[in-house]
Design a protein around this motif. Structure first.
Motif, PDB file in Angstrom:
ATOM      1  N   ALA A 176      57.601  41.634  69.049  1.00 36.09           N
ATOM      2  CA  ALA A 176      57.449  42.937  68.399  1.00 36.09           C
ATOM      3  C   ALA A 176      58.536  43.903  68.858  1.00 36.09           C
ATOM      4  N   ARG A 177      58.797  43.957  70.160  1.00 37.13           N
ATOM      5  CA  ARG A 177      59.828  44.851  70.698  1.00 37.13           C
ATOM      6  C   ARG A 177      61.198  44.519  70.122  1.00 37.13           C
ATOM      7  N   PHE A 224      50.251  47.511  66.033  1.00 31.48           N
ATOM      8  CA  PHE A 224      51.682  47.382  65.824  1.00 31.48           C
ATOM      9  C   PHE A 224      52.108  48.273  64.661  1.00 31.48           C
ATOM     10  N   SER A 225      53.282  48.875  64.772  1.00 32.81           N
ATOM     11  CA  SER A 225      53.855  49.628  63.667  1.00 32.81           C
ATOM     12  C   SER A 225      55.377  49.509  63.724  1.00 32.81           C
ATOM     13  N   ASN A 248      47.088  43.383  63.767  1.00 29.72           N
ATOM     14  CA  ASN A 248      47.506  42.008  63.644  1.00 29.72           C
ATOM     15  C   ASN A 248      49.034  41.966  63.543  1.00 29.72           C
ATOM     16  N   LEU A 249      49.685  41.183  64.364  1.00 28.65           N
ATOM     17  CA  LEU A 249      51.151  41.127  64.384  1.00 28.65           C
ATOM     18  C   LEU A 249      51.703  40.612  63.060  1.00 28.65           C
ATOM     19  N   ASP A 250      51.056  39.620  62.465  1.00 31.82           N
ATOM     20  CA  ASP A 250      51.541  39.077  61.199  1.00 31.82           C
ATOM     21  C   ASP A 250      51.511  40.139  60.094  1.00 31.82           C
ATOM     22  N   GLU A 254      54.659  41.790  58.041  1.00 26.75           N
ATOM     23  CA  GLU A 254      54.687  41.877  56.574  1.00 26.75           C
ATOM     24  C   GLU A 254      54.998  43.304  56.127  1.00 26.75           C
ATOM     25  N   TYR A 255      54.356  44.280  56.762  1.00 22.58           N
ATOM     26  CA  TYR A 255      54.647  45.689  56.469  1.00 22.58           C
ATOM     27  C   TYR A 255      56.129  45.980  56.714  1.00 22.58           C
TER      28      TYR A 255
END
Length: 121
Positions: free
Chosen positions: A8-9, A22-23, A44-46, A50-51
């Motif tokens: 994510a980072r 997460f954003s 959710n990371l997935d 997608e976002y």
């Protein structure tokens, strides 16, 4: 969690709190004005990835496209939040009924202290 955090980072997805949401923040410059639109926080990371993908696809389309996508993602995020809250509430109710049943069984039970007691379903 470490692998998810590092992934994510590396993709500029940030954690807005202890709930591991997460954003994604995308800096946009238009006519010398820099804005930082962000995707809704996702648990959710997935879903967050997608976002992010949808956000990056609108990068060259202008301010209106980004605003419309943000609005759509907010609505989807709110629907997901309601679903999650409903599920959490149902789980809490099940646990409450389970504990109530267990306490009632123990009150009515006349089993010796060392014997196991079957719990309610």
């Amino acid at each position: 969690w470490t692998a998810s955090f590092n992934q994510a980072r590396s993709q500029r997805i940030y954690f807005p709190g202890e709930q591991f949401s997460f954003s994604f923040v995308m800096p946009v410059s238009h006519n010398g004005v820099c804005r930082h639109p962000a995707t809704p926080a996702a648990r959710n990371l997935d879903l967050a990835l997608e976002y992010r993908k949808q956000f990056l696809d609108t990068q060259g389309m202008g301010r209106q496209a980004v605003a419309e996508l943000q609005s759509q993602l907010r609505q989807a995020s709110k629907a997901e939040k309601v679903r999650w809250q409903t599920h959490t509430r149902e789980t809490q109710n099940k646990i409450g009924r389970y504990i109530s049943c267990l306490l009632h069984t123990r009150e009515c039970s006349q089993t010796p202290a060392g014997k196991r007691v079957r719990l309610c379903k």
